[in-house]
Design a protein around this motif. Sequence first.
Motif, short mmCIF file in Angstrom:
data_model
loop_
_atom_site.label_atom_id
_atom_site.label_comp_id
_atom_site.label_asym_id
_atom_site.label_seq_id
_atom_site.Cartn_x
_atom_site.Cartn_y
_atom_site.Cartn_z
N PHE A 203 9.85 54.56 35.93
CA PHE A 203 11.23 54.09 35.87
C PHE A 203 11.66 53.20 36.28
O PHE A 203 12.51 52.35 35.98
CB PHE A 203 12.34 55.28 35.58
N CYS B 246 14.85 54.20 29.89
CA CYS B 246 14.28 54.86 30.95
C CYS B 246 14.54 56.09 30.09
O CYS B 246 13.69 57.00 29.91
CB CYS B 246 15.61 54.41 32.36
N GLY C 49 11.46 58.08 29.14
CA GLY C 49 11.21 59.25 29.06
C GLY C 49 11.07 60.54 28.44
O GLY C 49 10.38 61.34 28.48
N GLY D 95 14.81 60.35 34.26
CA GLY D 95 14.36 58.96 34.29
C GLY D 95 15.57 57.64 34.83
O GLY D 95 15.62 56.68 35.17
#
Lengths: 271, 363
Positions: free
Chosen positions: B84, B117, B121, B237
């Motif tokens: 991330f 991100c 995630g 994340g």
Amino acid sequence: MKEHTMAAGEPILECRHLRKEFGGLVAVNDVSLRVERGRVHSIIGPNGAGKTTLMNLISGIYKPTRGEVFFKGQPITAVPLHRRAHMGIGRSFQITNIFPNLTVLENVRLAVQARSAANFNVLRRAYSYGDFITEAMRAIQEVGLTPVASMLASALPHGGKRKLELAILLAGAPELLILDEPTAGVASEQVREMIGNIGQIRGQADRTIIIVEHNMNLVMNVSDYITVMHLGSVLAEGTPSEIAANKAVQSAYLGELYSDVMDKAAGGDHA
Amino acid sequence: MHIQKGFQWRAVGKNWLLIAAFILLIVFPFLVGVLTNTDPTARRGLSVYWQGIMIELLIYGILTMSYNILFGFTGVISFGHALFFGLAGYLMGAFQRAPELADGGLLIGILVALVVCAGIGLLIGVATLRLKGVYFAIFTLAIAEMVYIFLSRYEYTGSEDGFTLAALPEWFDPTRSRLTFYYIAAAIFVFTFILIRRLMESPTGAVLLAIRENENRARTIGFNTLTYKLMAIVLAGILAGVAGILFTLLNKKVGPEMLGTAYTVNPLLMTIIGGAGTLLGPAVGAMGLRLLELQLRNVQIPLGDVVLDIGRILPIILGAIFILVVIVFPYGIVGTFTRWRLNQRARHAERLAKQAEALKSVS
Ligand SMILES: Nc1ncnc2c1ncn2[C@@H]1O[C@H](COP(=O)(O)OP(=O)(O)OP(=O)(O)O)[C@@H](O)[C@H]1O
Ligand SMILES: [Mg+2]
């Protein structure tokens, strides 16, 4: 298998031909069970009889290899564990199963919160829900843990952890309570207290209890109905006096060890 | 009564510490300016140097706090957190330097990076959170390594060198306007801290702790734990992505090392040292350890004829510190302290309850 002798009416729980295999091992083999509403229904049997596995099938921890489970007339075989809790099935565990690094209060409060609509509210503080705390403290009081409510659960002695296990169950306010050996590992002088707890729980409105126990004193005292399991199957069912008088049960499981208790129970049918 | 009072005092005491830290964060550049007799708004000098260090510490703090959501609060061990951090840097950078987007590229890049991100995630979570413990950890490691290899081989992303950013707007440029950038980083750091604190005080945070403590029990009392774990990994994340974006802006470049295991292992160690599952621990651990590392890096101790170059044996020193801290503070620095205080309080409450009972039986 013998026919039901109990009052008819829709059972709160019904298992039909349940079977659970672990690899080659058949832990539960073609078990059918009816649990009537408002009763205390005990499951007894020697070690490894499949009692805990059966409880796991009912509460949803395992899916059966075959067979079906009905709760209040609805099939729940495919319903996941957490949804069964919301439907009203709660359980405690033979091997203590708590949240060790949280306080006693938080352990119980979580069970209250779990059945609320607050779980995804990130804008409020968990402890601003005063009624959750009140309810949790009531359950804690019921099992007598009030003085240690702010202690970490892991710091409790074994007996205290067993009581906490009960408090978590009570806080979930289930209609069907599954108690898997609540007295497991509890010192004999505390067992009486536990029996008192269970008697109290039983006295409350509209609760059905399934209890797995090795302590015959407790079983004969609190049960309305008993199912005896042996090697994964149901060996016998009946009222405590019927079970006490059952020769097959005596030879298969109870043996000489419990003959005193059994004779007493067979003498006076209290159910 | 007494218990109530104790609680409130504790809340005041705790917040007092936070308020002091907050004020320190605000006055830090000027404090350094006075102490080093340099201009905090200049482009060179010790003030700017220390601001730079502090910005890096804050970024490490944000990254470690994000890791703590998973590791410390939810009990999920991920070995792919650098994914991330690094990916957000790359994505933001790619948009920022795209000539056709001009100055808008920066904002678009930040948004895209954070959305990706969150999405990644979610994807990783859905695909793997059902896996238990170590399998999840290994899966996350594998994904991070895959992306690492891809970015370090792919020409468009600058292969092993990565790439530098295009010129940043002057007011936002960490070289030309470091003081502004410092306050941006500090504000994001404070925001992250408050966000995580509010989350952990909320009913949702309580469920995360329950999952950490005993996921099966949490499911048995009625929590759909997968949903909560997904929330945790998405939030962690996004915040790691924020740290990666800040880091990229500070250095004005990205490279594949940002996806390397160091940016997973360091937050893990820093979380443990500060106190996994505490609010302040990760920030304390990250900032303390990173500061130590930066300060020791260039130290040389003359020992007779030979010169002991601390920088070269730094990993050994940090390793020794880690072992020492874990032995002395089994729950991390902040964690051990908090636990001690909690026990103290529980004992106090127990004593009071016993006294009350004794009084009742007497009267
Ligand atoms: N998860 C599992 N994997 C493999 N075998 C299992 C599992 N759970 C239970 N068993 C096996 O199934 C059988 C029944 O176990 P179970 O725990 O249901 O017995 P029980 O009647 O509860 O016994 P006890 O009185 O000792 O608690 C045992 O042989 C046990 O070893
Ligand atoms: Mg068992």
